[in-house]
Each structure stands twice: as structure tokens, then as C-alpha cells.
Write a protein that holds these residues in place. Structure first.
Motif, PDB file in Angstrom:
ATOM      1  N   GLY A  77       2.806  -3.329  -1.088  1.00 13.50           N
ATOM      2  CA  GLY A  77       2.094  -2.299  -0.355  1.00 13.50           C
ATOM      3  C   GLY A  77       2.826  -0.974  -0.459  1.00 13.50           C
ATOM      4  N   ILE A  78       2.081   0.107  -0.403  1.00 11.48           N
ATOM      5  CA  ILE A  78       2.658   1.446  -0.557  1.00 11.48           C
ATOM      6  C   ILE A  78       2.180   2.348   0.581  1.00 11.48           C
ATOM      7  CG2 ILE A  78       2.826   3.495  -2.033  1.00 11.48           C
ATOM      8  CD1 ILE A  78       4.103   1.145  -3.363  1.00 11.48           C
ATOM      9  N   SER A  79       3.111   3.064   1.205  1.00 10.72           N
ATOM     10  CA  SER A  79       2.730   4.065   2.202  1.00 10.72           C
ATOM     11  C   SER A  79       2.186   5.299   1.506  1.00 10.72           C
ATOM     12  CB  SER A  79       3.942   4.466   3.052  1.00 10.72           C
ATOM     13  OG  SER A  79       4.395   3.394   3.838  1.00 10.72           O
ATOM     14  N   THR A  80       1.070   5.824   2.002  1.00  9.93           N
ATOM     15  CA  THR A  80       0.499   7.048   1.438  1.00  9.93           C
ATOM     16  C   THR A  80       0.149   8.019   2.549  1.00  9.93           C
ATOM     17  OG1 THR A  80      -1.844   6.389   1.494  1.00  9.93           O
ATOM     18  CG2 THR A  80      -0.538   5.656  -0.406  1.00  9.93           C
ATOM     19  N   HIS A  81       0.242   9.298   2.221  1.00 13.30           N
ATOM     20  CA  HIS A  81      -0.005  10.348   3.201  1.00 13.30           C
ATOM     21  C   HIS A  81      -1.004  11.394   2.698  1.00 13.30           C
ATOM     22  CE1 HIS A  81       3.635   8.431   4.567  1.00 13.30           C
ATOM     23  NE2 HIS A  81       4.304   8.922   3.543  1.00 13.30           N
ATOM     24  N   ALA A  82      -1.489  11.209   1.487  1.00 17.59           N
ATOM     25  CA  ALA A  82      -2.440  12.151   0.887  1.00 17.59           C
ATOM     26  C   ALA A  82      -3.245  11.399  -0.163  1.00 17.59           C
ATOM     27  CB  ALA A  82      -1.709  13.332   0.252  1.00 17.59           C
TER      28      ALA A  82
ATOM     29  N   ASN B 267      -1.692   2.328 -10.108  1.00 15.82           N
ATOM     30  CA  ASN B 267      -0.493   1.619 -10.555  1.00 15.82           C
ATOM     31  C   ASN B 267      -0.439   0.162 -10.110  1.00 15.82           C
ATOM     32  OD1 ASN B 267       0.452   3.888 -11.866  1.00 15.82           O
ATOM     33  ND2 ASN B 267       1.718   4.575 -10.161  1.00 15.82           N
ATOM     34  N   GLY B 268      -1.490  -0.306  -9.431  1.00 17.61           N
ATOM     35  CA  GLY B 268      -1.573  -1.724  -9.129  1.00 17.61           C
ATOM     36  C   GLY B 268      -1.094  -2.165  -7.768  1.00 17.61           C
ATOM     37  N   ALA B 269      -1.063  -1.258  -6.786  1.00 25.30           N
ATOM     38  CA  ALA B 269      -0.707  -1.677  -5.429  1.00 25.30           C
ATOM     39  C   ALA B 269      -1.745  -2.663  -4.910  1.00 25.30           C
ATOM     40  CB  ALA B 269      -0.646  -0.463  -4.501  1.00 25.30           C
ATOM     41  N   ASP B 270      -1.292  -3.623  -4.124  1.00 24.70           N
ATOM     42  CA  ASP B 270      -2.214  -4.597  -3.542  1.00 24.70           C
ATOM     43  C   ASP B 270      -2.911  -4.038  -2.310  1.00 24.70           C
ATOM     44  OD1 ASP B 270      -1.757  -7.097  -5.189  1.00 24.70           O
ATOM     45  OD2 ASP B 270       0.297  -6.587  -4.612  1.00 24.70           O
ATOM     46  N   TYR B 271      -2.238  -3.144  -1.608  1.00 23.25           N
ATOM     47  CA  TYR B 271      -2.839  -2.451  -0.467  1.00 23.25           C
ATOM     48  C   TYR B 271      -2.040  -1.179  -0.245  1.00 23.25           C
ATOM     49  CZ  TYR B 271       1.064  -3.656   2.619  1.00 23.25           C
ATOM     50  OH  TYR B 271       2.312  -3.746   3.184  1.00 23.25           O
TER      51      TYR B 271
END
Length: 212
Positions: free
Chosen positions: A105-110, A120-124
Motif C-alpha cells: 500500500g502507498i500513502s498518497t496526497h495528490a 506502478n502496481g500498488a495493491d491499494y
């Protein structure tokens, strides 16, 4: 990865006098599908010991277990996945280490970060902080529900809204398009953890009934 609705992150500063394991087990009993261990201050050995206990507990209940940042701890403890921030190891490099089966999982802000994570293939992805929060020291400014709506309209992988989400404001997040919620202090600091979890799930269920 298996679908989920309620994601709970550890926050030991919010439940003084109660053990982390006790609190997180109550969250799982209340309906949390995913538990994340986030510990920015303990030694690596201490984080690993906590991870082993949470892995054992979540496995008993069939809940997913995620470790924040510490890829080595996640692997050693047999976690289901890792969660990375924008300043952590790039997703592509992390994938080489953990393999194809582990959740990332990846944190996103934008929206640009969300697009990149999906590409890039993040699962969530995590979407936030939606509101102001005291659960992180290095928190950025709130992204507001407008970012939640952007992600709901465009991104196809699962996303979980996070940051300052409480029972009294979660309807705004759900109305913006979120159907997965993450909470920290509202859950782990509650005197009725199971009831608080059920409160979030009831609100998510109400949205699904309306959509049907």
C-alpha cells in the motif's frame, strides 16, 4: 488482495493503560478487516516483537496484517503486506524485495501520486489526510474530501480514506466516494472499540444500501 472496508492503525499514545494487543483485538472483533502496525519510535527489535504478536492475533481472526515502513520486519513476522509513504523505498524496489504475493500500500496526497501508485502496481492506496489529524507528527495539510472525490472518479485500485476521520464526519468522506475507511484515534482511543468499529461499518453499509 481481499476486499476490505475498515482499516485500523495502531496508536499506542491514544490508549494509555491498555495493551496494544488487547486494543487491536477489540478492533478486529468489531469488524476491522486490516490492522496496520505503525511505530516510529521503538527499536527494530521492539517493533518485531509487536509484529509477531499482531500477526498471530490477526491470523486467528482472518484479518490482514500490514507493517508500516519496515519491510524487513514485515517479512520476518510473516505479515500480509507493507505500507509505504512517499519518502520511503520506491514501490518498484520494494516489490523486488517482497515478491508478487505481498500486499503493498502507498500513502498518497495528490492525484498525481495516486496515478503513479496505480501505474506502478500498488495493491491499494491511502488517500489523506482528509481532515486535520494529530495521529502523525509529520502530517501534511488536509487534502479535503475533494481529493477523495478525484480518486473515486479516476483510480481503479482500492483506496482507503484516512486522516482525522471520526464518526461525526465520516459521512462527508463516504459522500465524496469512499467505501473504505481508516481510523486511528477514534477507534483505538474509544472506550467502546467494538461499538465504534460497528458505527463506521453501519455508515458504510447505509451507503451500499442506497446504491442498490
Amino acid at each position: 488482495m481481499k476486499d476490505f472496508r475498515l482499516y485500523t492503525i495502531t496508536g499506542e499514545e491514544f490508549h494509555s493503560g491498555r495493551s496494544m494487543l488487547e486494543v487491536m483485538e477489540e478492533a478486529v472483533k468489531g469488524g476491522s478487516d486490516i490492522i496496520q502496525l505503525r511505530d516510529k519510535f521503538s527499536s527494530k527489535k521492539e517493533v518485531f516483537e509487536k509484529a509477531k504478536k499482531l500477526r498471530e492475533m490477526t491470523a486467528r481472526y482472518g484479518a490482514a496484517f500490514i507493517v508500516n515502513d519496515h519491510i524487513d520486519v514485515a517479512l520476518a513476522a510473516g505479515a500480509d503486506g507493507i505500507h509505504l509513504g512517499q519518502d520511503d523505498l520506491p514501490l518498484s524496489e520494494a516489490r523486488k524485495i517482497v515478491g508478487e504475493d505481498m500486499i503493498i500500500g502507498i500513502s498518497t496526497h495528490a492525484i498525481e501520486e495516486a496515478r503513479e501508485a496505480e501505474r506502478n502496481g500498488a495493491d491499494y492506496i491511502g488517500v489523506g489526510p482528509v481532515f486535520a489529524t494529530k495521529s502523525k507528527v509529520d502530517v501534511i495539510d488536509p487534502v479535503t474530501t475533494s481529493y477523495v472525490k478525484q480518486v473515486a472518479d479516476e483510480i481503479t485500485i482500492p483506496f482507503v480514506a484516512i486522516g482525522g476521520i471520526k464518526l461525526h464526519n465520516v459521512d462527508q468522506v463516504i459522500d465524496a466516494g469512499a467505501d473504505r475507511i481508516c481510523a486511528i484515534s477514534e477507534i483505538v482511543g474509544s472506550t467502546d472499540i467494538q461499538g465504534t468499529c460497528q458505527g463506521f461499518l453501519d455508515k458504510l453499509d447505509a451507503k451500499r444500501r442506497i446504491e442498490k
